[in-house]
Scaffold this motif. Structure first.
Motif, PDB file in Angstrom:
ATOM      1  N   UNK A  10       0.887  -1.268   0.280  1.00 38.61           N
ATOM      2  CA  UNK A  10       0.228  -0.072  -0.336  1.00 38.61           C
ATOM      3  C   UNK A  10       0.794   1.276  -0.014  1.00 38.61           C
ATOM      4  N   UNK A  11       1.911   1.472   1.120  1.00 41.01           N
ATOM      5  CA  UNK A  11       3.010   2.272   0.999  1.00 41.01           C
ATOM      6  C   UNK A  11       3.720   2.732  -0.447  1.00 41.01           C
ATOM      7  N   UNK A  12       3.721   1.409  -1.162  1.00 43.94           N
ATOM      8  CA  UNK A  12       4.525   1.444  -2.224  1.00 43.94           C
ATOM      9  C   UNK A  12       3.791   2.733  -3.475  1.00 43.94           C
ATOM     10  N   UNK A  37      -7.153   4.980  -9.655  1.00 42.32           N
ATOM     11  CA  UNK A  37      -7.394   3.417 -10.300  1.00 42.32           C
ATOM     12  C   UNK A  37      -6.424   3.488  -8.683  1.00 42.32           C
ATOM     13  N   UNK A  38      -4.210   3.708  -9.329  1.00 43.07           N
ATOM     14  CA  UNK A  38      -3.961   2.983  -8.059  1.00 43.07           C
ATOM     15  C   UNK A  38      -4.439   3.916  -6.828  1.00 43.07           C
ATOM     16  N   UNK A  39      -4.617   4.842  -6.141  1.00 45.04           N
ATOM     17  CA  UNK A  39      -5.006   5.360  -4.919  1.00 45.04           C
ATOM     18  C   UNK A  39      -5.875   4.487  -4.860  1.00 45.04           C
ATOM     19  N   UNK A  40      -7.162   3.358  -4.947  1.00 45.63           N
ATOM     20  CA  UNK A  40      -7.926   2.555  -5.031  1.00 45.63           C
ATOM     21  C   UNK A  40      -6.994   1.448  -4.180  1.00 45.63           C
ATOM     22  N   UNK A  41      -6.144   1.087  -5.300  1.00 40.95           N
ATOM     23  CA  UNK A  41      -5.237   0.109  -4.628  1.00 40.95           C
ATOM     24  C   UNK A  41      -4.565  -0.163  -3.829  1.00 40.95           C
ATOM     25  N   UNK A  70      -3.894  -0.559   2.215  1.00 40.85           N
ATOM     26  CA  UNK A  70      -3.536  -0.495   3.513  1.00 40.85           C
ATOM     27  C   UNK A  70      -4.211  -0.766   4.807  1.00 40.85           C
ATOM     28  N   UNK A  71      -6.086  -0.364   4.076  1.00 36.05           N
ATOM     29  CA  UNK A  71      -7.320  -0.668   5.097  1.00 36.05           C
ATOM     30  C   UNK A  71      -6.636  -2.476   5.065  1.00 36.05           C
ATOM     31  N   UNK A  72      -6.895  -2.905   4.170  1.00 37.66           N
ATOM     32  CA  UNK A  72      -6.566  -4.444   4.573  1.00 37.66           C
ATOM     33  C   UNK A  72      -5.235  -5.247   5.509  1.00 37.66           C
ATOM     34  N   UNK A  73      -4.019  -4.852   5.548  1.00 41.21           N
ATOM     35  CA  UNK A  73      -3.354  -4.427   6.153  1.00 41.21           C
ATOM     36  C   UNK A  73      -3.406  -3.856   7.777  1.00 41.21           C
TER      37      UNK A  73
END
Length: 54
Positions: free
Chosen positions: A12-14, A34-38, A43-46
């Protein structure tokens, strides 16, 4: 902290770094979104996989 949660946070940080880079390069807004959503999803999942929520 498990391996998967730390991996998701790092990915997520990457992706956040990629968003910053894409904004500076003036890439198309749809790609940035799109990349922001990813990044947000990773990050939320982690964070949700961390053991502190139990």
């Amino acid at each position: 902290m498990t391996g998967l949660s730390s991996l998701l946070i790092v990915v997520g940080l990457f992706f956040l770094g990629g968003v910053y880079s894409f904004v500076k390069q003036k890439m198309p807004a749809s790609l940035i979104v799109l990349v922001s959503i990813g990044a947000a999803t990773c990050l939320v999942a982690g964070v949700m996989r961390l053991a502190v929520w139990n």
